[in-house]
Write a protein that holds these residues in place. Structure first.
Motif, PDB file in Angstrom:
ATOM      1  N   GLN A   1       0.898  -1.196   0.004  1.00  0.00           N
ATOM      2  CA  GLN A   1      -0.110   0.023  -0.023  1.00  0.00           C
ATOM      3  C   GLN A   1       0.970   1.046  -0.159  1.00  0.00           C
ATOM      4  N   PHE A   2       0.275   2.286  -0.574  1.00  0.00           N
ATOM      5  CA  PHE A   2       0.935   3.434  -0.856  1.00  0.00           C
ATOM      6  C   PHE A   2      -0.015   4.741  -0.511  1.00  0.00           C
ATOM      7  N   LEU A   3       0.062   5.410   0.510  1.00  0.00           N
ATOM      8  CA  LEU A   3      -0.743   6.344   1.061  1.00  0.00           C
ATOM      9  C   LEU A   3      -0.503   7.807   0.692  1.00  0.00           C
TER      10      LEU A   3
ATOM     11  N   LYS B   1      12.208  15.918  -4.782  1.00  0.00           N
ATOM     12  CA  LYS B   1      13.569  15.321  -4.536  1.00  0.00           C
ATOM     13  C   LYS B   1      13.413  14.288  -3.341  1.00  0.00           C
ATOM     14  N   GLY B   2      14.393  13.289  -3.331  1.00  0.00           N
ATOM     15  CA  GLY B   2      14.432  12.303  -2.359  1.00  0.00           C
ATOM     16  C   GLY B   2      13.381  11.228  -2.550  1.00  0.00           C
ATOM     17  N   VAL B   3      12.912  10.656  -1.368  1.00  0.00           N
ATOM     18  CA  VAL B   3      11.979   9.823  -1.253  1.00  0.00           C
ATOM     19  C   VAL B   3      10.687  10.110  -0.370  1.00  0.00           C
ATOM     20  N   LYS B   4       9.540  10.269  -0.915  1.00  0.00           N
ATOM     21  CA  LYS B   4       8.585  10.778  -0.083  1.00  0.00           C
ATOM     22  C   LYS B   4       7.834   9.691   0.469  1.00  0.00           C
ATOM     23  N   ASP B   5       7.582   9.857   1.799  1.00  0.00           N
ATOM     24  CA  ASP B   5       6.884   8.892   2.819  1.00  0.00           C
ATOM     25  C   ASP B   5       5.551   8.524   2.226  1.00  0.00           C
ATOM     26  N   ALA B   6       5.048   7.537   2.185  1.00  0.00           N
ATOM     27  CA  ALA B   6       3.670   6.966   1.540  1.00  0.00           C
ATOM     28  C   ALA B   6       3.152   5.890   2.549  1.00  0.00           C
ATOM     29  N   THR B   7       3.353   6.104   3.767  1.00  0.00           N
ATOM     30  CA  THR B   7       2.807   5.093   4.837  1.00  0.00           C
ATOM     31  C   THR B   7       1.738   5.685   5.464  1.00  0.00           C
ATOM     32  N   ARG B   8       1.225   6.936   5.400  1.00  0.00           N
ATOM     33  CA  ARG B   8       0.288   7.300   6.124  1.00  0.00           C
ATOM     34  C   ARG B   8      -0.708   8.258   5.042  1.00  0.00           C
ATOM     35  N   TYR B   9      -1.904   8.317   5.565  1.00  0.00           N
ATOM     36  CA  TYR B   9      -2.944   8.937   4.773  1.00  0.00           C
ATOM     37  C   TYR B   9      -2.665  10.467   4.821  1.00  0.00           C
ATOM     38  N   GLY B  10      -2.970  11.220   3.539  1.00  0.00           N
ATOM     39  CA  GLY B  10      -2.828  12.553   3.530  1.00  0.00           C
ATOM     40  C   GLY B  10      -3.943  13.335   4.340  1.00  0.00           C
ATOM     41  N   ASN B  11      -4.118  14.592   4.000  1.00  0.00           N
ATOM     42  CA  ASN B  11      -5.241  15.281   4.750  1.00  0.00           C
ATOM     43  C   ASN B  11      -6.535  15.151   4.212  1.00  0.00           C
ATOM     44  N   TYR B  12      -7.428  15.314   5.302  1.00  0.00           N
ATOM     45  CA  TYR B  12      -8.950  15.360   4.641  1.00  0.00           C
ATOM     46  C   TYR B  12      -9.074  16.588   3.663  1.00  0.00           C
ATOM     47  N   CYS B  13     -10.106  16.449   2.874  1.00  0.00           N
ATOM     48  CA  CYS B  13     -10.171  17.803   2.160  1.00  0.00           C
ATOM     49  C   CYS B  13     -11.124  18.360   3.137  1.00  0.00           C
ATOM     50  N   ALA B  14     -11.275  20.081   2.883  1.00  0.00           N
ATOM     51  CA  ALA B  14     -11.794  20.859   3.788  1.00  0.00           C
ATOM     52  C   ALA B  14     -13.417  20.304   3.830  1.00  0.00           C
ATOM     53  N   GLN B  15     -13.944  20.310   5.079  1.00  0.00           N
ATOM     54  CA  GLN B  15     -15.286  19.831   5.295  1.00  0.00           C
ATOM     55  C   GLN B  15     -15.793  19.839   6.593  1.00  0.00           C
TER      56      GLN B  15
END
Length: 548
Positions: A62-64, A88-102
């Motif tokens: 999984q990539f989040l 640049k570099g390696v981006k962490d993709a082990t956690r969800y990003g932000n909720y969209c505004a709501q």
């Protein structure tokens, strides 16, 4: 006359809640805000924008939280999304990003207002590799659009990792702009920013999914509730052509997928802007771009149920979807379309029983006429007599669900069939597990209500539903139907009747049921069972089928 605004507001709120909080109250297989506990080390993948580090899990990889577009803030508010910048570099993709505004509501994870607009992310779930660490060729892809009444929810609301493993597919879930951020139309703007976000996510998939083992030429666009309605709109949108090869609409054809005319949408947008002090129509968009997100969200509270929907009449959506289907101006791809047999139960509960005011024999007639208008409500009283139901709330639920979901799904199928193959189903397990947002000790029987089918396909909120043996079997069969369609064949499951294709067998629909309830079987009686003759002729149904 159209449904009473108060009841429609409650319907919109419960659609939102259910779309983000579906699942039985069973032990979590992982934390509620993250899908699966890692079972191995990190996984590196190079995308067109840069390297990402995901992780292996008990179900695969999984990539989040991978950005597919730039944050739509400042001058980018109410503009088409721009592709994500390289990093640049390696981006962490082990956690969800932000909720969209709501704004807030009672679903888990939504107990506070979310004001972040940097939210245009995708989550990618891939099955475990085969022997030697590789798959045999590229895998089919499903891109999932979440529900939530166009005002809430997030891609994280379903976890499809088990589904991806069982169907041997790659699944992508996405965030898109909501409420005013995604649907406001003003002079000088196009509107439909949520649709444009979804199209940008599809372009990201086309450019990158091969790096995750997916086949960019075998993408199926899918969604439930408001997400299903978005799929319906994308079928009619020229901007999404060529970005997917098939589509799945789950309980998403309410109102025949109709959007607002541009004239109405602009008038509504000007009125909304005026609430925030932006009273000059020509400069309203620039004025609103300077407003804090919280101020815009606060102004959304109490807005009408029809305010946040697609705008029809521009290049993003030239025609009402139903008219585009009938006239051949829609994507000619296979479509799977369906609804649930008892969609209205949760709406009836939320309108009355939740507040301690259950319907009685005396209040039932007035509830029908206040919801559907005097003429249609009176006719509905004859079609849904109290003597045929265990309680008045169930009678009201049947009318509400037939009007809003069942009959529109059946009505749209012939139009869909004008532009390509369409396969029809109805989920009908009346013993389906309840949702986390519903009282687990209520004597209200929710059954196959809105969003109930999600428990049989995915892990809503990371939770595996507490299914009995028969329901596990039905879940496996449904997964096979969906999976075979993703792989490019008509929906089928071993030893089961195939899902009927409407061009070949018009009006024939596959009911999905447990064995003790008769098993999966095709029927031609659903229009009569759902009293569609009444609802097809209802004034609001005629209005929603009109062209802009």
């Amino acid at each position: 006359m159209p449904p009473h605004p108060r009841l429609l507001r409650r319907a919109r709120r419960i659609v939102l809640s259910l779309a983000v909080a579906t699942a039985a109250l069973t032990p979590l297989s992982a934390r509620a805000d993250q899908p699966s506990r890692p079972a191995g080390g990190p996984v590196l993948v190079r995308t067109e924008n840069g390297w990402v580090r995901g992780e292996t899990t008990t179900e695969g990889r999984q990539f989040l939280g991978i950005s597919y577009a730039q944050a739509p803030v400042g001058d980018l508010r109410w503009r088409a999304p721009r592709p994500a910048a390289k990093w640049k570099g390696v981006k962490d993709a082990t956690r969800y990003g932000n909720y969209c505004a709501q704004n807030t509501y009672w679903a888990p994870g939504y107990d506070k207002q979310h004001t972040t607009e940097d939210c245009l992310d995708v989550n990618v779930y891939a099955p475990p590799p085969g022997p030697g660490g590789r798959h045999r060729g590229k895998l089919p892809v499903m891109v999932w659009i979440h529900g939530g009444g166009n005002i809430g929810g997030a891609g994280r609301d379903i976890v499809p990792d088990t589904f991806a493993r069982r169907t041997h597919t790659v699944v992508v879930t996405l965030n898109y702009r909501l409420g005013a951020a995604g649907f406001l139309t003003l002079p000088g703007t196009t509107g439909n920013f949520a649709l444009l976000d979804q199209q940008q996510a599809l372009r990201w998939v086309r450019a990158n999914i091969g790096h995750f083992g997916g086949d960019r030429t075998r993408v199926t666009l899918a969604g439930e509730s408001a997400g299903g309605s978005a799929v319906c709109a994308q079928l009619a949108s020229p901007g999404s052509r060529g970005l997917y090869r098939a589509a799945i609409i789950q309980s998403g054809v309410f109102g025949d997928c109709a959007g607002a005319t541009r004239k109405k949408a602009v008038a509504d947008g000007i009125a909304f802007a005026a609430k925030l002090g932006c009273t000059e129509p020509a400069g309203a968009a620039d004025c609103l771009r300077a407003k804090p997100t919280k101020e815009i969200l606060d102004a959304q509270r109490g807005t009408g149920p029809d305010l946040w929907r697609t705008t029809v009449g521009g290049r993003e959506l030239p025609l009402q979807p139903a008219d585009a289907f009938a006239s051949g101006h829609a994507a000619r791809v296979p479509v799977m379309n369906g609804a649930n047999s008892k969609e209205g139960l949760v709406f009836a509960y939320d309108s009355f029983d939740r507040w301690g005011t259950p319907l009685s024999a005396d209040t039932y007639p007035k509830a029908l006429t206040s919801t559907f208008g005097e003429e249609t409500g009176t006719r509905a009283l004859d079609r849904y007599p109290l003597g045929a139901y265990d309680r008045p709330g169930y009678a009201y639920a049947a009318a509400f669900g037939d009007h809003l979901f069942a009959c529109p799904a059946l009505r749209i199928n012939p139009r869909l069939a004008e532009r390509g193959a369409v396969y029809a189903y109805e989920f009908a397990d009346r013993t389906s597990p309840w949702f986390a947002s519903l009282p687990q000790h209520s004597d209200f029987n929710f059954g196959a209500t809105h969003a109930a089918e999600l428990n049989y396909l995915f892990k809503p909120y990371g939770r595996s539903a507490d299914l009995n043996t028969e329901q596990h079997t039905l879940s496996a069969q449904m997964t096979a139907y969906w999976g075979s369609f993703l792989h490019g064949s008509p929906p089928h499951a071993k030893g089961q009747e195939a899902m009927p294709e409407q061009g070949f067998r018009p009006g024939r629909v596959l009911q999905l049921r447990t064995a003790s309830a008769g098993g999966n079987a095709a029927t031609t009686t659903l229009r009569a069972e759902h009293h569609c003759g009444l609802w097809d002729a209802a004034p609001d149904a005629v209005r929603l089928r009109g062209t802009p």
